[in-house]
Design an enzyme around this catalytic site. Sequence first.
Site, PDB file in Angstrom:
ATOM      1  N   HIS A  11      18.567 -11.144 -94.296  1.00  0.00           N
ATOM      2  CA  HIS A  11      19.153 -12.454 -93.972  1.00  0.00           C
ATOM      3  C   HIS A  11      20.275 -12.247 -92.941  1.00  0.00           C
ATOM      4  CE1 HIS A  11      20.623 -16.541 -94.634  1.00  0.00           C
ATOM      5  NE2 HIS A  11      21.801 -16.083 -94.999  1.00  0.00           N
ATOM      6  N   HIS A  65      21.895 -20.721-103.686  1.00  0.00           N
ATOM      7  CA  HIS A  65      21.539 -22.091-103.274  1.00  0.00           C
ATOM      8  C   HIS A  65      20.516 -22.742-104.205  1.00  0.00           C
ATOM      9  CE1 HIS A  65      23.581 -22.254 -99.341  1.00  0.00           C
ATOM     10  NE2 HIS A  65      23.310 -20.965 -99.253  1.00  0.00           N
ATOM     11  N   ASP A 101      22.004 -14.919-100.279  1.00  0.00           N
ATOM     12  CA  ASP A 101      20.903 -15.650 -99.644  1.00  0.00           C
ATOM     13  C   ASP A 101      19.703 -14.753 -99.372  1.00  0.00           C
ATOM     14  OD1 ASP A 101      22.587 -17.817 -99.688  1.00  0.00           O
ATOM     15  OD2 ASP A 101      22.914 -17.898 -97.528  1.00  0.00           O
ATOM     16  N   HIS A 145      28.357 -15.335 -94.048  1.00  0.00           N
ATOM     17  CA  HIS A 145      28.242 -16.762 -93.738  1.00  0.00           C
ATOM     18  C   HIS A 145      29.351 -17.567 -94.412  1.00  0.00           C
ATOM     19  CE1 HIS A 145      23.743 -16.272 -92.549  1.00  0.00           C
ATOM     20  NE2 HIS A 145      24.553 -16.105 -91.519  1.00  0.00           N
ATOM     21  N   ASP A 155      29.630 -20.383 -95.853  1.00  0.00           N
ATOM     22  CA  ASP A 155      29.445 -21.003 -97.171  1.00  0.00           C
ATOM     23  C   ASP A 155      29.555 -19.972 -98.299  1.00  0.00           C
ATOM     24  OD1 ASP A 155      26.890 -20.113 -96.087  1.00  0.00           O
ATOM     25  OD2 ASP A 155      25.905 -21.104 -97.766  1.00  0.00           O
ATOM     26  N   HIS A 156      29.809 -18.701 -97.923  1.00  0.00           N
ATOM     27  CA  HIS A 156      29.994 -17.638 -98.923  1.00  0.00           C
ATOM     28  C   HIS A 156      31.393 -17.027 -98.887  1.00  0.00           C
ATOM     29  CE1 HIS A 156      25.607 -17.488 -99.869  1.00  0.00           C
ATOM     30  NE2 HIS A 156      25.614 -18.150 -98.724  1.00  0.00           N
ATOM     31  N   HIS A 183      27.638 -11.660 -98.122  1.00  0.00           N
ATOM     32  CA  HIS A 183      27.425 -11.651 -96.669  1.00  0.00           C
ATOM     33  C   HIS A 183      28.397 -12.611 -95.995  1.00  0.00           C
ATOM     34  CE1 HIS A 183      24.925 -15.092 -97.790  1.00  0.00           C
ATOM     35  NE2 HIS A 183      24.754 -15.416 -96.516  1.00  0.00           N
TER      36      HIS A 183
HETATM   37 FE    FE Z   1      24.243 -19.527 -97.872  1.00  0.00          FE
HETATM   38 ZN    ZN Z   2      23.666 -17.139 -95.654  1.00  0.00          ZN
END
Ligand code: FE
Ligand code: ZN
Length: 257
Positions: free
Chosen positions: A112, A167, A129, A56, A58-59, A54
């Site tokens: 998400h 995570h 996530d 975001h 942090d990905h 996805h």
């Molecule tokens: Fe994340």
């Molecule tokens: Zn995420």
Amino acid sequence: MNIIQIPAFTDNYFWLMFEDNKKSAVVVDPGDHAPVIKSLKDNNLELTDILITHHHNDHIGGVPELKKVFPKVNIFGPLDSRIPADNIVKDEDIIKLDSLYEEFRVLDVRGHTNSHIAYYFDKKLFCGDTLFSCGCGRLFEGTHNDMHRALTKIKNLPKETMIYCAHEYTLDNIGFAKILDPENSELLNREREVKSILKKGEYTVPSLLANELKINPFLRFDNKNIINSVQKHFNIKISNEAEIFKYTREWKDNEYD
Ligand code: FE
Ligand code: ZN
């Protein structure tokens, strides 16, 4: 196949995969380039493919830099203008990569985010996530029904499936699960286990789906104890599972963290 767990930022995990007799690797959700490049160097590997769950940061944050270092890298992801994928994949697509012997199956797990996907092969699920150990992702874009559908899909995978989530949220998630399910001995055992794992500086993921089904309140929308706790807390009568999931998620969002 080897799977290397790369910890990053404060609580992210990226997953690097490679075969013993090949010099090339695949990474899932590289939110940062530096730890991925280090792990590739340490194992004498080239990066050939990136799988994205996805959008975001942090990905996907490490993608531009990884592309500079490995200009021929293939990037797989869902159709979403926020994701820099050159191979668009959708629900039930099969992906065959040169670097790995196994084929991946793509699962639409929106909830998400609206375009969130997961990658499944050989009883391993890379779910970004969507599901965490003892928890699930927040609903930033999707509806409760979307997420309930996604989690039901995961619930129906083989019980031996390992959940490679993105995570390390397990201990905090257990804190919330205990409010709904205080007498669940499996949950209390998992709490003890998680505390000792973290104390040693080790990781609580991947986790086994069979165990998640016993402790994760976001997979237990059909469990009597969870249903009773939710009904009591909100002082309502609820008859369907998607609604139980919805109120469980709202409870955590509004009153826990
Ligand atoms: Fe994340
Ligand atoms: Zn995420």
